[in-house]
Design a protein around this motif. Sequence first.
Motif, short mmCIF file in Angstrom:
data_model
loop_
_atom_site.label_atom_id
_atom_site.label_comp_id
_atom_site.label_asym_id
_atom_site.label_seq_id
_atom_site.Cartn_x
_atom_site.Cartn_y
_atom_site.Cartn_z
N PRO A 58 0.67 -0.85 0.08
CA PRO A 58 0.29 0.02 -0.43
C PRO A 58 0.68 1.31 -0.14
O PRO A 58 0.90 2.67 -0.72
N MET A 59 2.12 1.09 0.66
CA MET A 59 2.55 2.72 1.15
C MET A 59 3.49 2.68 -0.90
O MET A 59 3.21 4.35 -1.19
N TYR A 60 3.86 1.77 -0.90
CA TYR A 60 3.79 2.17 -2.51
C TYR A 60 3.11 2.26 -3.28
O TYR A 60 3.36 3.32 -4.23
N PHE A 61 2.09 1.78 -3.40
CA PHE A 61 0.94 1.90 -4.26
C PHE A 61 0.42 3.77 -3.82
O PHE A 61 -0.08 4.39 -5.15
N PHE A 62 0.86 4.44 -2.91
CA PHE A 62 0.43 5.46 -2.49
C PHE A 62 1.78 6.50 -3.32
O PHE A 62 1.06 7.65 -4.06
N LEU A 63 2.35 6.08 -2.88
CA LEU A 63 3.31 6.81 -4.00
C LEU A 63 3.33 6.83 -5.34
O LEU A 63 3.98 7.99 -6.32
N CYS A 64 2.61 5.59 -6.15
CA CYS A 64 2.89 5.99 -7.64
C CYS A 64 1.64 6.59 -7.18
O CYS A 64 2.33 7.26 -8.82
N ASN A 65 0.77 6.56 -6.91
CA ASN A 65 -0.36 7.60 -7.35
C ASN A 65 0.28 9.49 -7.24
O ASN A 65 -0.32 10.21 -7.58
N PHE A 66 1.29 9.19 -6.23
CA PHE A 66 1.50 10.37 -6.21
C PHE A 66 2.45 11.37 -6.66
O PHE A 66 3.00 11.98 -7.44
N ALA A 67 3.57 10.48 -7.65
CA ALA A 67 4.55 9.95 -8.20
C ALA A 67 3.80 10.43 -9.86
O ALA A 67 4.03 11.94 -10.50
N MET A 136 -5.78 -2.14 6.42
CA MET A 136 -5.03 -1.55 4.98
C MET A 136 -5.32 -2.59 3.46
O MET A 136 -3.55 -2.84 3.35
N SER A 137 -6.33 -2.85 3.21
CA SER A 137 -5.62 -4.26 1.76
C SER A 137 -6.30 -3.13 0.29
O SER A 137 -6.19 -2.28 0.61
N SER A 138 -6.08 -4.17 -0.17
CA SER A 138 -5.46 -3.64 -1.30
C SER A 138 -6.89 -2.84 -1.58
O SER A 138 -7.38 -1.56 -2.18
N THR A 139 -8.73 -3.55 -1.15
CA THR A 139 -9.85 -2.53 -1.55
C THR A 139 -9.41 -1.36 -1.07
O THR A 139 -9.95 0.24 -1.22
N LEU A 140 -9.12 -0.68 0.73
CA LEU A 140 -9.36 0.11 1.27
C LEU A 140 -7.88 1.18 0.60
O LEU A 140 -8.25 2.28 0.50
N SER A 141 -7.21 0.66 -0.10
CA SER A 141 -5.89 1.19 -0.77
C SER A 141 -6.52 1.64 -1.97
O SER A 141 -6.74 3.75 -1.85
#
Length: 309
Positions: A58-67, A136-141
């Motif tokens: 999840p942390m890097y998923f959000f980082l991808c969104n941020f990038a 912090m499941s993939s769905t919640l992310s």
Amino acid sequence: MSEENHTRVKEFILLGFPGSQYLQLSLFVLFFFMYVLIITGNVAIIFLVRTQTCLQTPMYFFLCNFAFLEIWFTTACVPKTLANLVSQSKSISFTSCLLQMYFVFSFGCTEYFLLAVMAYDRYLAICYPLHYNTIMSSTLSVQLALSSWVGGFLVISVPAGLIARLSFCGPNIINHFFCDIAPWIILSCTDTYLVEMVCFIMFAIVILGSCVITLVSYIYIISTILKIPSSQGRQRAFSTCSSHLTVVLIWYGSTIFLHVKPSIETSLELTKIVTILNTIVTPFLNPFIYTLRNKEVREILKKVFSRGT
């Protein structure tokens, strides 16, 4: 519909950075170089996260969104700024100005929401490590990321709709390098009180709301880290959120400069300069912060480059 309801000025001039041709070219080279690095750095982060299995969290998923957000945030205003620096004509149509303003501020609000979501993610990871993967499941992310994007674009819809109804019948020179709300609406020949109040309320909710979530999250994070008995454990825990904390401090630091000002008219030059921090400098620094201050990413980059050589 009466004539006074129509926009009389159809075209505006973005003043940008007035000065000698040498200054214009120097700024063009500087901004172009930084823009290329912003795109390259953030695309590299997205590619790295998507191709490395160990970064599928999840942390890097959000980082991808941020990038991805940073790419579009800078693209909304930098290309037009670059064109104006080397062009005699610095004009922009009313519709283009409205769209640029809408996208720049939508991406900006989305960034506030995403930073708050990333702070909440770090709070769960550090304060509830045993339950983190369950909560912090993939769905919640996906839901949190999608809410940040939708919320950012919805918030600006109301001010954008009100600005679209303003009439401009006099001066058409915007004292900025993009269609910022403050230096644009002061050119209106109709009352802007409603627009200013709506913008103030909306931005107060976005900025203060995201700031409170981020601040409370880090209060709990820091208090939890301080309770860890070993120094190595504290250092390891803090390293997982140090990159995000650095970005938060830079982003909110420039935000304070932008919004703590005496009045619209007397602070346009200062606003123009400080806005560069948010739209160009901060997105330029973010890829370096998230790679150089993140041990996991540094190790992967070393492996990638060692394979290449």
